[in-house]
Design a protein around this motif. Structure first.
Motif, short mmCIF file in Angstrom:
data_model
loop_
_atom_site.label_atom_id
_atom_site.label_comp_id
_atom_site.label_asym_id
_atom_site.label_seq_id
_atom_site.Cartn_x
_atom_site.Cartn_y
_atom_site.Cartn_z
N SER A 50 0.66 -1.27 -0.10
CA SER A 50 0.14 0.00 0.00
C SER A 50 0.76 1.22 -0.08
O SER A 50 0.64 2.13 -0.80
N ARG A 51 1.87 1.29 0.66
CA ARG A 51 2.69 2.59 0.82
C ARG A 51 3.51 2.70 -0.34
O ARG A 51 3.71 3.82 -0.94
N LEU A 90 2.72 1.72 -3.51
CA LEU A 90 1.73 2.01 -4.65
C LEU A 90 1.42 3.75 -4.46
O LEU A 90 1.61 4.51 -5.38
N LYS A 91 1.27 4.22 -3.26
CA LYS A 91 1.14 5.60 -3.01
C LYS A 91 2.48 6.29 -3.39
O LYS A 91 2.19 7.31 -3.93
N LEU A 92 3.49 5.81 -2.89
CA LEU A 92 4.69 6.46 -3.43
C LEU A 92 4.82 6.41 -4.95
O LEU A 92 5.40 7.53 -5.44
N ARG A 108 2.65 6.57 -7.35
CA ARG A 108 1.82 7.73 -7.94
C ARG A 108 2.24 9.11 -7.45
O ARG A 108 1.55 9.78 -8.34
N SER A 109 3.08 9.16 -6.74
CA SER A 109 3.40 10.59 -6.29
C SER A 109 4.21 10.97 -7.34
O SER A 109 5.27 10.47 -8.01
N CYS A 125 8.54 11.03 -6.73
CA CYS A 125 8.90 9.93 -6.64
C CYS A 125 10.08 9.90 -7.91
O CYS A 125 9.94 10.23 -9.19
N SER A 172 -6.28 -1.55 -6.86
CA SER A 172 -5.26 -0.43 -6.88
C SER A 172 -4.16 -0.77 -7.62
O SER A 172 -3.64 -0.06 -8.20
N THR A 173 -3.52 -2.15 -7.39
CA THR A 173 -2.35 -2.71 -7.90
C THR A 173 -2.54 -2.72 -9.42
O THR A 173 -1.37 -2.24 -10.13
N THR A 219 -2.89 1.01 -10.97
CA THR A 219 -1.40 1.75 -11.20
C THR A 219 -0.56 1.05 -12.19
O THR A 219 0.13 1.58 -12.99
#
Length: 503
Positions: free
Chosen positions: A170-171, A173-175, A177-178, A181, A208-209, A212
């Motif tokens: 989860s962390r 995937l969030k990074l 999309r930022s 990065c 989500s995976t 992305t």
């Protein structure tokens, strides 16, 4: 003296001497072999001084020295295993200090060292420091190296904790999309390794995976596109009950991007596309759980065993190891040309618990044949459209060439006509210039012949002609129009008038 009987001071002295020899090309091979021998035969009480010697090297040392010191950690882990558990923090600290190294071979050695520690020593102890380095580092090289180290650690771990993997995913995937990065391809490689552990159990995390990865299929970075295709490939093999729900969307995304301009990306896209095509079609029945669900079967309750068609799928643990290792080896050394492309190599073959899964298809052979025929028809239509585009481009190029040839011919014709006109003008001008010259020469010849016939011509001396050229013109007109005796009479008058001003 055997190394087991040496004191810690003797070990440090011997190791430091060998490390100094690594700086010399002539003694590099000999010193490397000796250090590897020392690492394999170290007693437990010599681990600490040995690791202190390796950690004492800094960036001022030559590249072979830095690389070999990190490589010795891999050899030490493989040789002694769990006996190094009290020293894991010091080992991982020595590796993290080299993630910013400007030499890509040193960073690749860091990835190998982490994989060796994860496989032979302890995975749980290195997960936290590597994750902190990934989420807090601002340097691009350090962020890429931390992501690749985590991917190697997850891949080499014999039995990673699924809950820890889901939190890490989860962390990550969030990074990824930022916007800030700097290691997106390396992060996608890490996502693929986490997905291959079969830790995703919820539809939201799986969604989500997949979303992305689909977004990164259109990235400008070819390495990111390749890793995204590999994530989709591993997601298709992760969980049959979840993957079949996303088959339509993933197939559409891969079909649109299968003709990538980079060969490596095209191969990954087509491979992932074939795996998604092999998945069964999602059943319309809401009841998809049965007695075989715990064993990995997808069995609609409305079908009999004779109607189900079985599809064997590769286990995620066995398939992802080779694909991820080859992916990291294919990009080794390319980071100097593009700093956003991760480079690493993984030379460790780690045995994992593999689980075979057989997924039955919920449709009949006829439906499957129709589905394959429809896919073939779509492929042929796509090829036909591409051939039509190529034909149109060739036609446009031919028309452009014809227009260019026509304009060239018109230009040559215009130039020829201008040259012809210029030649005619020059001919006329030369004739006009030559005509007065011939007329003057002819008149003077006639005048000379006539003057010889005039009596008393002695007065027409050169001195007389020098006094005025007007006399010549008057004499010419007089002699040219006279006949017989009248000529001499008029000449006497002319002479009289010419002599009168002189008196």
């Amino acid at each position: 003296m055997a190394i087991t009987k040496q004191s810690s001071g003797d070990v440090k002295s011997r190791v430091n001497t060998c490390i100094d020899k690594l700086s010399d090309r002539d003694t590099l091979a000999m010193a490397s072999n000796e250090l590897e021998s020392i690492a394999r035969t170290l007693p437990n009480n010599a681990f600490a001084p040995f690791l202190n010697c390796l950690s004492a090297t800094d960036s001022s040392e030559k590249s072979p020295v830095r690389r070999q010191c990190v490589r010795l950690i891999s050899i030490l882990s493989a040789a002694h295993g769990d006996a190094l558990s009290p020293h894991v923090s010091k080992m991982i600290s020595a590796v993290l200090r080299r993630l910013r190294d400007p030499d890509s071979s040193v960073r690749a050695a860091c990835v190998d060292a982490v994989a060796s520690i994860s496989a032979h020593v302890l995975f749980a102890a290195i997960l936290k420091p590597l994750a902190e380095a990934l989420f807090h580092e601002q340097d691009s090289k350090a962020q890429i190296g931390a992501a690749l180290c985590l991917a190697a650690a997850v891949e080499a771990a014999p039995d990673p904790d699924e809950a820890e993997m889901r939190r890490l995913l989860s962390r990550v995937l969030k990074l990824a999309r930022s916007d800030g990065c700097k290691a997106k391809p390396a992060l996608l490689a890490l996502v693929g390794c986490i997905v291959s552990t079969d830790c995703i159990k919820s539809k939201s995390l799986f969604n989500s995976t997949v979303s992305t990865a689909v977004d990164f299929l259109s990235s400008d970075d070819w390495a990111a596109r390749k890793e995204a295709a590999e994530v989709l490939e591993k997601a298709a093999m992760a969980d049959g009950n979840l993957s079949v729900q996303f088959k339509t969307s993933c197939l559409a995304a891969l079909e649109n991007r299968r003709f990538d301009k980079v060969k490596l990306v095209r191969e990954k896209m087509n491979r992932a596309l074939e795996i998604w095509k092999d998945l069964p079609v999602q059943s319309a029945s809401p009841n998809v759980q049965s007695d075989t669900s715990s064993a990995g079967y997808y069995s609609p309750s409305s079908e009999t065993p004779q109607q189900r068609k079985m599809y064997p799928l590769r286990s995620p643990a066995s398939s992802c190891s080779s694909s991820t290792s080859s992916s990291r080896r294919s990009t080794l050394g390319n980071e100097e040309a593009n700093p956003h492309i991760p480079t690493a190599s993984n030379k460790f073959n780690v045995k994992k618990n593999t689980r075979a899964r057989v997924v039955p298809c919920d449709s009949s052979d006829k439906i499957n044949d129709d589905f394959e025929s429809e896919n073939e028809f779509e492929d042929m239509s796509l090829i036909r459209r591409q051939l039509q585009q190529i034909e149109n481009q060739q036609s446009n190029l031919f028309n452009l060439l014809q227009r260019y040839i026509g304009s060239s011919q018109k230009g040559m014709s215009s130039l020829e006509s201008r040259v012809d006109g210029l030649e005619k003008v020059l001919g006329v001008m030369s004739e006009d210039y030559a005509l007065p010259t011939r007329r003057i020469s002819t008149t003077r010849e006639e005048l000379g012949n006539t003057c010889c016939m005039i009596p008393g011509r002695e007065f027409l001396s050169p001195k007389f002609w020098r006094r005025g050229e007007s006399v010549n013109l008057k004499l010419e007109s007089s002699f040219s129009s006279s006949h017989g005796n009248g000529i001499m009479h008029r000449d006497a008058k002319i002479i009289t008038r010419l002599d009168s001003p002189r008196k």
